[in-house]
Design a protein around this motif. Structure first.
Motif, PDB file in Angstrom:
ATOM      1  N   ILE A  67       0.881  -1.163   0.000  1.00  0.00           N
ATOM      2  CA  ILE A  67       0.000   0.000   0.000  1.00  0.00           C
ATOM      3  C   ILE A  67       0.921   1.216   0.000  1.00  0.00           C
ATOM      4  N   THR A  68       0.852   1.992  -1.067  1.00  0.00           N
ATOM      5  CA  THR A  68       1.729   3.162  -1.199  1.00  0.00           C
ATOM      6  C   THR A  68       0.876   4.422  -1.137  1.00  0.00           C
ATOM      7  N   VAL A  69       1.069   5.205  -0.087  1.00  0.00           N
ATOM      8  CA  VAL A  69       0.317   6.468  -0.003  1.00  0.00           C
ATOM      9  C   VAL A  69       1.223   7.662  -0.335  1.00  0.00           C
ATOM     10  N   ASP A  70       2.530   7.492  -0.146  1.00  0.00           N
ATOM     11  CA  ASP A  70       3.470   8.568  -0.468  1.00  0.00           C
ATOM     12  C   ASP A  70       4.772   7.949  -1.002  1.00  0.00           C
ATOM     13  N   PRO A  71       4.951   7.972  -2.325  1.00  0.00           N
ATOM     14  CA  PRO A  71       6.101   7.301  -2.933  1.00  0.00           C
ATOM     15  C   PRO A  71       7.449   7.825  -2.434  1.00  0.00           C
ATOM     16  N   ALA A  72       7.470   8.992  -1.824  1.00  0.00           N
ATOM     17  CA  ALA A  72       8.739   9.551  -1.328  1.00  0.00           C
ATOM     18  C   ALA A  72       9.152   8.919  -0.005  1.00  0.00           C
ATOM     19  N   LYS A  73       8.225   8.216   0.626  1.00  0.00           N
ATOM     20  CA  LYS A  73       8.509   7.661   1.955  1.00  0.00           C
ATOM     21  C   LYS A  73       8.927   6.195   1.892  1.00  0.00           C
ATOM     22  N   PRO A  74       9.658   5.715   2.912  1.00  0.00           N
ATOM     23  CA  PRO A  74      10.010   4.285   2.941  1.00  0.00           C
ATOM     24  C   PRO A  74       8.803   3.417   3.343  1.00  0.00           C
ATOM     25  N   TYR A  75       8.995   2.124   3.279  1.00  0.00           N
ATOM     26  CA  TYR A  75       7.944   1.168   3.651  1.00  0.00           C
ATOM     27  C   TYR A  75       8.259   0.523   4.997  1.00  0.00           C
ATOM     28  N   THR A 112       0.235 -16.433   7.370  1.00  0.00           N
ATOM     29  CA  THR A 112      -0.207 -15.885   6.083  1.00  0.00           C
ATOM     30  C   THR A 112      -1.568 -15.201   6.225  1.00  0.00           C
ATOM     31  N   ALA A 113      -2.501 -15.866   6.919  1.00  0.00           N
ATOM     32  CA  ALA A 113      -3.840 -15.282   7.092  1.00  0.00           C
ATOM     33  C   ALA A 113      -3.763 -13.982   7.895  1.00  0.00           C
ATOM     34  N   ILE A 114      -2.881 -13.932   8.885  1.00  0.00           N
ATOM     35  CA  ILE A 114      -2.746 -12.736   9.727  1.00  0.00           C
ATOM     36  C   ILE A 114      -2.190 -11.566   8.907  1.00  0.00           C
ATOM     37  N   VAL A 115      -1.125 -11.808   8.151  1.00  0.00           N
ATOM     38  CA  VAL A 115      -0.529 -10.708   7.367  1.00  0.00           C
ATOM     39  C   VAL A 115      -1.497 -10.286   6.251  1.00  0.00           C
ATOM     40  N   LEU A 116      -2.170 -11.254   5.649  1.00  0.00           N
ATOM     41  CA  LEU A 116      -3.161 -10.922   4.619  1.00  0.00           C
ATOM     42  C   LEU A 116      -4.306 -10.101   5.233  1.00  0.00           C
ATOM     43  N   GLY A 117      -4.802 -10.559   6.378  1.00  0.00           N
ATOM     44  CA  GLY A 117      -5.890  -9.831   7.059  1.00  0.00           C
ATOM     45  C   GLY A 117      -5.462  -8.419   7.437  1.00  0.00           C
ATOM     46  N   THR A 118      -4.218  -8.270   7.873  1.00  0.00           N
ATOM     47  CA  THR A 118      -3.698  -6.940   8.223  1.00  0.00           C
ATOM     48  C   THR A 118      -3.635  -6.057   6.975  1.00  0.00           C
ATOM     49  N   ALA A 119      -3.245  -6.667   5.853  1.00  0.00           N
ATOM     50  CA  ALA A 119      -3.193  -5.915   4.589  1.00  0.00           C
ATOM     51  C   ALA A 119      -4.594  -5.406   4.221  1.00  0.00           C
ATOM     52  N   LEU A 120      -5.574  -6.287   4.332  1.00  0.00           N
ATOM     53  CA  LEU A 120      -6.947  -5.886   3.985  1.00  0.00           C
ATOM     54  C   LEU A 120      -7.432  -4.778   4.922  1.00  0.00           C
ATOM     55  N   ALA A 121      -7.117  -4.908   6.214  1.00  0.00           N
ATOM     56  CA  ALA A 121      -7.571  -3.911   7.194  1.00  0.00           C
ATOM     57  C   ALA A 121      -6.917  -2.553   6.925  1.00  0.00           C
ATOM     58  N   LEU A 122      -5.596  -2.550   6.711  1.00  0.00           N
ATOM     59  CA  LEU A 122      -4.896  -1.272   6.478  1.00  0.00           C
ATOM     60  C   LEU A 122      -5.346  -0.651   5.157  1.00  0.00           C
ATOM     61  N   ASN A 123      -5.666  -1.515   4.180  1.00  0.00           N
ATOM     62  CA  ASN A 123      -6.117  -0.988   2.890  1.00  0.00           C
ATOM     63  C   ASN A 123      -7.475  -0.289   3.019  1.00  0.00           C
ATOM     64  N   ARG A 124      -8.312  -0.808   3.911  1.00  0.00           N
ATOM     65  CA  ARG A 124      -9.636  -0.180   4.107  1.00  0.00           C
ATOM     66  C   ARG A 124      -9.518   1.210   4.708  1.00  0.00           C
TER      67      ARG A 124
END
Ligand code: NI
Length: 393
Positions: A67-75, A112-124
């Motif tokens: 999830i990239t909100v600011d390309p100038a920032k690190p991940y 895998t389910a935890i990191v995937l679930g976290t991805a979905l949550a942060l994306n929302r």
């Protein structure tokens, strides 16, 4: 921050059941190290459907989502491993493995389910995020070569400022996490020794060189290295796992092959052990007129957590679970984890996620055919990882 936490927990609350369903799906279709193809496509489908950027790779089944909100920032990176083990599942679960002889017996389905679930949550809540998050789904954690090196070669740590990962832990109840500063898990190396003798009639041993006798002396001597040549304050393990040799009861054996593993938590000890082993084998072979071949492969490094990152982890996890539920594990364990390779490049922390629930029978040790993860631990893992991501932005 309070509003952000609220949004995170709300999103996780909505996604909790979905994460459990995803884990069950992964659990019923486990794939061995290096063969995680269906797993990869399953995850890719879910991530793409939510509009999250996903990247695959040539030559392995790793996956990176971000999830990239600011390309100038690190991940900030969150990592999961995806592979299963060659074990026949003995759990009578509706979602038990449907693949004969393959089982998620280490909890990587939960990771895998935890990191995937976290991805979905942060994306929302992406319009509320102030920084970028990368989700690393890594293949082949269970094998000595370790999939993390392939992922790193393929750039998964490019522009990453911090990395976090977790591992299911049946020794702590659900609702608790375990942490440790400094070295948490050992380096894991492998070795192979061949002893070459000369065959003769077993009744005329003086005409041959008995590779079995030489081997027995070498085995004995290798077992004295840790107890007599290494500082007792530096834990180390030299274990022989296989021994093969000989063809007939009445023939002096001319060739034996030994294989084993070495675990250490100290760089200097790790560097010195191969030499100590070879000197020992060489001396015995010389005195017995035998030859040898010694091969040592450096595998995954130790998992060395960054102290400041552990402080941060404990702060965030305590705010969620209470400090009494964040347990200092004190001692390292001599198991290996290729998460150590990421920590060589980027500061971060690896932690244990309690998954034991006596009533549900989820307190069985890893790599056992009855191992299982308490599904209630998934939301705990998602919340802790989500807080770490938010706090790193
Ligand atoms: Ni594992």
């Amino acid at each position: 921050m309070k509003a952000l936490r609220h949004s995170l927990f709300e999103a996780i609350g909505d996604l909790e059941t979905r994460a459990v369903t995803i884990r069950h799906e992964l659990h019923s279709h486990p794939e061995l190290s290096g063969k995680e193809e269906k797993t990869k496509y399953f995850l890719k489908g879910i991530l793409e459907a939510e509009g999250i950027d996903v990247f695959g790779f040539e030559g392995h089944h790793g996956l990176v989502a971000q999830i990239t909100v600011d390309p100038a920032k690190p991940y900030v990176a969150l990592r999961a491993d995806m592979d299963a083990l060659p074990i026949e599942e003995r759990n009578a679960l509706p979602y038990a493995s449907r693949e004969k002889g393959v089982m998620h017996a280490c909890g990587h389905d939960a990771h895998t389910a935890i990191v995937l679930g976290t991805a979905l949550a942060l994306n929302r809540m992406r319009d509320k995020l102030s920084g970028n998050v990368r989700f690393i789904f890594q293949p082949a954690e269970e094998v000595m070569e370790g999939g993390s090196s392939q992922m790193i070669e393929d750039g998964c740590l490019d522009n990453v400022s911090a990395i976090f990962g977790l591992h299911a832990y049946p020794y702590l109840p659900t609702g608790k996490i375990g942490y440790k500063k400094g070295v948490m898990l050992a380096s894991a190396d492998t070795f192979e020794i061949e002893i070459f003798g000369r065959s003769s009639h077993a009744a005329r041993p003086h005409e041959g060189v008995d590779a079995i006798l030489v081997t027995s002396m070498a085995v004995n001597s290798l077992n004295h290295i840790v107890s007599r040549q290494i500082d007792p304050l530096h834990p180390a393990v030299i274990s022989l796992g296989t021994i093969e040799g000989g063809r007939a009861p009445n023939v002096i054996c001319d060739h034996v092959r030994l294989r084993g593993t070495v675990r250490t938590v100290n760089h200097d000890v790790r560097r010195r052990i191969p030499e100590m082993m070879e000197i020992s084998v060489k001396g015995i072979c010389q005195s017995m007129h035998a030859d040898y071949r010694f091969r040592y492969d450096f595998g995954t490094p130790e998992v060395r957590n960054d102290d400041a990152m552990v402080d941060f982890l404990v702060r965030e996890a305590s705010s969620l679970l209470g400090s009494e539920n964040c347990i200092d594990l004190v001692d390292p364990v001599m198991g290996g984890e290729d998460f150590g390779r990421y920590l060589e490049k980027v500061p971060g922390a690896f932690f244990r996620l309690g998954t034991c629930n006596e009533i549900k029978g989820t307190c069985v040790a890893q790599h056992n055919s009855r191992f299982n993860v308490d599904d209630d631990a998934l939301a705990v893992g998602m919340k802790v990882l989500g807080l770490l991501a938010l706090g790193s932005m």
